[in-house]
Design a protein around this motif. Sequence first.
Motif, PDB file in Angstrom:
ATOM      1  N   GLY A   1      -3.272  13.678  -2.312  1.00 34.96           N
ATOM      2  CA  GLY A   1      -3.406  12.576  -1.502  1.00 34.96           C
ATOM      3  C   GLY A   1      -3.930  11.535  -2.127  1.00 34.96           C
ATOM      4  N   PHE A   2      -3.668  10.411  -1.544  1.00 37.56           N
ATOM      5  CA  PHE A   2      -4.658   9.074  -2.319  1.00 37.56           C
ATOM      6  C   PHE A   2      -4.736   8.083  -1.075  1.00 37.56           C
ATOM      7  CE2 PHE A   2      -0.140   8.103  -3.378  1.00 37.56           C
ATOM      8  CZ  PHE A   2      -0.275   6.578  -3.185  1.00 37.56           C
ATOM      9  N   GLY A   3      -5.503   7.007  -1.411  1.00 38.98           N
ATOM     10  CA  GLY A   3      -5.751   6.087  -0.510  1.00 38.98           C
ATOM     11  C   GLY A   3      -5.490   4.595  -1.021  1.00 38.98           C
ATOM     12  N   ASP A   4      -5.792   3.529  -0.369  1.00 42.58           N
ATOM     13  CA  ASP A   4      -5.454   2.286  -0.944  1.00 42.58           C
ATOM     14  C   ASP A   4      -6.362   1.414  -0.080  1.00 42.58           C
ATOM     15  OD1 ASP A   4      -4.104   0.439  -2.972  1.00 42.58           O
ATOM     16  OD2 ASP A   4      -3.339  -0.349  -1.222  1.00 42.58           O
ATOM     17  N   TYR A   5      -7.083   0.418  -0.844  1.00 45.14           N
ATOM     18  CA  TYR A   5      -8.122  -0.353  -0.174  1.00 45.14           C
ATOM     19  C   TYR A   5      -7.565  -1.931  -0.230  1.00 45.14           C
ATOM     20  CZ  TYR A   5     -12.084  -3.397   0.949  1.00 45.14           C
ATOM     21  OH  TYR A   5     -13.003  -4.288   1.260  1.00 45.14           O
ATOM     22  N   GLY A   6      -7.543  -2.522   1.049  1.00 44.30           N
ATOM     23  CA  GLY A   6      -7.337  -3.879   1.005  1.00 44.30           C
ATOM     24  C   GLY A   6      -6.524  -4.416   2.106  1.00 44.30           C
ATOM     25  N   ILE A   7      -6.500  -5.840   2.410  1.00 44.23           N
ATOM     26  CA  ILE A   7      -5.624  -6.068   3.335  1.00 44.23           C
ATOM     27  C   ILE A   7      -3.971  -5.660   3.342  1.00 44.23           C
ATOM     28  CG2 ILE A   7      -4.724  -8.276   4.462  1.00 44.23           C
ATOM     29  CD1 ILE A   7      -7.321  -9.740   3.489  1.00 44.23           C
ATOM     30  N   PHE A   8      -3.547  -5.078   4.162  1.00 44.75           N
ATOM     31  CA  PHE A   8      -2.261  -4.451   4.240  1.00 44.75           C
ATOM     32  C   PHE A   8      -1.175  -5.438   3.535  1.00 44.75           C
ATOM     33  CE2 PHE A   8       1.850  -3.794   6.420  1.00 44.75           C
ATOM     34  CZ  PHE A   8       2.089  -2.450   5.824  1.00 44.75           C
TER      35      PHE A   8
ATOM     36  N   VAL B   1       4.378   3.306   0.422  1.00 45.69           N
ATOM     37  CA  VAL B   1       5.122   4.191   1.059  1.00 45.69           C
ATOM     38  C   VAL B   1       5.074   5.641   0.182  1.00 45.69           C
ATOM     39  CG1 VAL B   1       7.540   4.678   0.561  1.00 45.69           C
ATOM     40  CG2 VAL B   1       7.120   2.446   1.410  1.00 45.69           C
ATOM     41  N   ASN B   2       4.651   5.547  -1.072  1.00 49.17           N
ATOM     42  CA  ASN B   2       4.258   6.615  -1.767  1.00 49.17           C
ATOM     43  C   ASN B   2       3.054   7.377  -1.116  1.00 49.17           C
ATOM     44  OD1 ASN B   2       6.105   6.688  -3.744  1.00 49.17           O
ATOM     45  ND2 ASN B   2       5.033   5.423  -5.221  1.00 49.17           N
ATOM     46  N   MET B   3       2.085   6.677  -0.599  1.00 49.50           N
ATOM     47  CA  MET B   3       0.991   7.219   0.045  1.00 49.50           C
ATOM     48  C   MET B   3       1.498   8.038   1.202  1.00 49.50           C
ATOM     49  SD  MET B   3      -2.209   5.695   1.914  1.00 49.50           S
ATOM     50  CE  MET B   3      -2.106   4.162   0.490  1.00 49.50           C
ATOM     51  N   ILE B   4       2.576   7.516   1.997  1.00 49.63           N
ATOM     52  CA  ILE B   4       3.045   8.300   3.156  1.00 49.63           C
ATOM     53  C   ILE B   4       3.688   9.458   2.688  1.00 49.63           C
ATOM     54  CG2 ILE B   4       4.602   8.191   5.082  1.00 49.63           C
ATOM     55  CD1 ILE B   4       3.845   4.961   5.430  1.00 49.63           C
ATOM     56  N   GLN B   5       4.525   9.130   1.629  1.00 49.93           N
ATOM     57  CA  GLN B   5       5.308  10.501   1.171  1.00 49.93           C
ATOM     58  C   GLN B   5       4.229  11.410   0.503  1.00 49.93           C
ATOM     59  OE1 GLN B   5       8.555  10.944   0.593  1.00 49.93           O
ATOM     60  NE2 GLN B   5       8.089  12.999  -0.348  1.00 49.93           N
ATOM     61  N   LEU B   6       3.482  11.205  -0.192  1.00 52.51           N
ATOM     62  CA  LEU B   6       2.397  12.285  -0.416  1.00 52.51           C
ATOM     63  C   LEU B   6       1.359  12.841   0.535  1.00 52.51           C
ATOM     64  CD1 LEU B   6       1.332  13.911  -2.922  1.00 52.51           C
ATOM     65  CD2 LEU B   6      -0.218  12.089  -3.564  1.00 52.51           C
ATOM     66  N   ASN B   7       0.905  12.079   1.236  1.00 48.10           N
ATOM     67  CA  ASN B   7      -0.099  12.480   2.228  1.00 48.10           C
ATOM     68  C   ASN B   7       0.425  13.108   3.531  1.00 48.10           C
ATOM     69  OD1 ASN B   7      -1.804  10.806   0.453  1.00 48.10           O
ATOM     70  ND2 ASN B   7      -2.803   9.898   2.201  1.00 48.10           N
ATOM     71  N   ILE B   8       1.892  12.656   4.002  1.00 43.03           N
ATOM     72  CA  ILE B   8       2.478  13.129   5.097  1.00 43.03           C
ATOM     73  C   ILE B   8       3.637  14.056   4.766  1.00 43.03           C
ATOM     74  CG2 ILE B   8       3.683  12.627   7.197  1.00 43.03           C
ATOM     75  CD1 ILE B   8       1.798  10.322   7.520  1.00 43.03           C
TER      76      ILE B   8
ATOM     77  N   PRO C   1      -9.446  -0.338   9.197  1.00 40.45           N
ATOM     78  CA  PRO C   1      -8.957  -1.543   8.831  1.00 40.45           C
ATOM     79  C   PRO C   1      -9.474  -1.599   7.429  1.00 40.45           C
ATOM     80  CG  PRO C   1     -10.149  -1.853  10.937  1.00 40.45           C
ATOM     81  CD  PRO C   1     -10.302  -0.322  10.717  1.00 40.45           C
ATOM     82  N   TYR C   2      -8.546  -2.200   6.473  1.00 36.66           N
ATOM     83  CA  TYR C   2      -8.503  -2.172   5.043  1.00 36.66           C
ATOM     84  C   TYR C   2      -8.333  -1.192   4.400  1.00 36.66           C
ATOM     85  CZ  TYR C   2     -10.585  -6.751   6.508  1.00 36.66           C
ATOM     86  OH  TYR C   2     -10.919  -8.138   7.035  1.00 36.66           O
ATOM     87  N   VAL C   3      -8.182  -0.007   5.397  1.00 41.11           N
ATOM     88  CA  VAL C   3      -7.666   1.113   4.603  1.00 41.11           C
ATOM     89  C   VAL C   3      -6.573   1.922   5.525  1.00 41.11           C
ATOM     90  CG1 VAL C   3      -8.183   3.362   3.081  1.00 41.11           C
ATOM     91  CG2 VAL C   3     -10.084   1.521   3.931  1.00 41.11           C
ATOM     92  N   SER C   4      -5.748   0.865   6.182  1.00 41.24           N
ATOM     93  CA  SER C   4      -5.007   1.212   7.310  1.00 41.24           C
ATOM     94  C   SER C   4      -4.075   2.381   7.068  1.00 41.24           C
ATOM     95  CB  SER C   4      -4.357   0.281   7.793  1.00 41.24           C
ATOM     96  OG  SER C   4      -3.269  -0.703   6.808  1.00 41.24           O
ATOM     97  N   VAL C   5      -3.132   2.314   5.959  1.00 40.86           N
ATOM     98  CA  VAL C   5      -2.100   3.377   5.938  1.00 40.86           C
ATOM     99  C   VAL C   5      -2.906   4.713   5.767  1.00 40.86           C
ATOM    100  CG1 VAL C   5      -0.116   4.012   4.560  1.00 40.86           C
ATOM    101  CG2 VAL C   5      -0.376   1.519   5.378  1.00 40.86           C
ATOM    102  N   TYR C   6      -3.758   4.568   5.027  1.00 42.77           N
ATOM    103  CA  TYR C   6      -4.606   5.913   4.572  1.00 42.77           C
ATOM    104  C   TYR C   6      -5.134   6.367   5.806  1.00 42.77           C
ATOM    105  CZ  TYR C   6      -8.106   8.981   3.012  1.00 42.77           C
ATOM    106  OH  TYR C   6      -8.875  10.279   2.746  1.00 42.77           O
ATOM    107  N   GLY C   7      -5.785   5.658   6.593  1.00 44.92           N
ATOM    108  CA  GLY C   7      -6.420   6.404   7.791  1.00 44.92           C
ATOM    109  C   GLY C   7      -5.226   6.834   9.002  1.00 44.92           C
ATOM    110  N   ALA C   8      -4.025   6.249   8.904  1.00 49.99           N
ATOM    111  CA  ALA C   8      -3.048   6.659   9.710  1.00 49.99           C
ATOM    112  C   ALA C   8      -2.600   7.965   9.167  1.00 49.99           C
ATOM    113  CB  ALA C   8      -2.006   5.602   9.934  1.00 49.99           C
ATOM    114  N   THR C   9      -2.337   8.029   7.930  1.00 50.91           N
ATOM    115  CA  THR C   9      -1.909   9.309   7.475  1.00 50.91           C
ATOM    116  C   THR C   9      -2.825  10.536   7.640  1.00 50.91           C
ATOM    117  OG1 THR C   9      -2.652   9.162   5.081  1.00 50.91           O
ATOM    118  CG2 THR C   9      -0.907   8.035   5.333  1.00 50.91           C
ATOM    119  N   LYS C  10      -4.086  10.275   7.508  1.00 56.02           N
ATOM    120  CA  LYS C  10      -4.750  11.166   7.877  1.00 56.02           C
ATOM    121  C   LYS C  10      -4.954  11.628   9.343  1.00 56.02           C
ATOM    122  CE  LYS C  10      -5.813  12.143   3.552  1.00 56.02           C
ATOM    123  NZ  LYS C  10      -5.338  13.379   2.875  1.00 56.02           N
ATOM    124  N   ALA C  11      -5.002  10.694  10.473  1.00 58.53           N
ATOM    125  CA  ALA C  11      -4.737  10.896  11.639  1.00 58.53           C
ATOM    126  C   ALA C  11      -3.705  11.865  11.971  1.00 58.53           C
ATOM    127  CB  ALA C  11      -4.654   9.675  12.572  1.00 58.53           C
ATOM    128  N   PHE C  12      -2.420  11.550  11.250  1.00 63.49           N
ATOM    129  CA  PHE C  12      -1.390  12.428  11.477  1.00 63.49           C
ATOM    130  C   PHE C  12      -1.764  13.840  10.852  1.00 63.49           C
ATOM    131  CE2 PHE C  12       2.437  14.620   9.662  1.00 63.49           C
ATOM    132  CZ  PHE C  12       3.488  14.559  10.714  1.00 63.49           C
TER     133      PHE C  12
END
Length: 264
Positions: free
Chosen positions: A88-95, A104-111, A146-157
Amino acid sequence: MKTALITGASSGIGKTFAQELAAIKTNLVLVSRSSDKLYELANKLENKYQIHTDVIVQDLTEVAATKSVFEVVLEKGLTIDLLVNNAGFGDYGIFTERPLAKQVNMIQLNITALVELTHLFLPGMQERKSGGIINVASIGGFQPLPYVSVYGATKAFVLSFSEALWAENQDSGVKILALCPGPTESNFFQKAEFPSSAGGGSMQKLASAKEVVKDALQALEKNQSNVVTGGFLNQVIVNSSRFLPREILVSAVAKQFKSLKSNY
């Protein structure tokens, strides 16, 4: 001798899982896209611990990647007793300022890859009435980031999904654990393109990957649904939503992460 399959095994927590499991005489299937690192690790662990290792070089963000991994395992006649979904991996910054393809690749890998591998290997464990799955979530899965929004959401999943499967499998003989580490010694911050100040110094002390893995293996043995590693501060973080309104909590997190950007 049991066999564990570990994704993201070439570095960080995944590599440490390989080292710790090899030390207790577990054969390994190491999965990553980093060919040289995987083979170097496999050879080192085989020579040191007299175990058997198989290497599968695979980018799990690719279409049908998990099916390919599963088919290789079947072709080799291997039985997977422990699945560690670590990649898995993350990404920092304003979405809206971050590359969509990376999100999208983050969602593919993390989820997606995690769900697919779990769906492929769990039935065999259920049939044998034994086995375990460790899904690497994060303390970031307990509240929005916030600022790591997609990553946090994948880990909540990952956290929610793993705890649900833990409950489903109470009578199956299969143990399922959501591993929720805080900041850990790895290349996570660099790959997520955090400011250099976020490497643990200005946020909190980094936990060692060895501590995280040992806590995870102990929690799996106890059949816990999740384990939060990294000490008392991480316990405070994951339980803060029980005491603070969500708007206040997410605003505080946003302020903390935004300050990293402004101080860069």
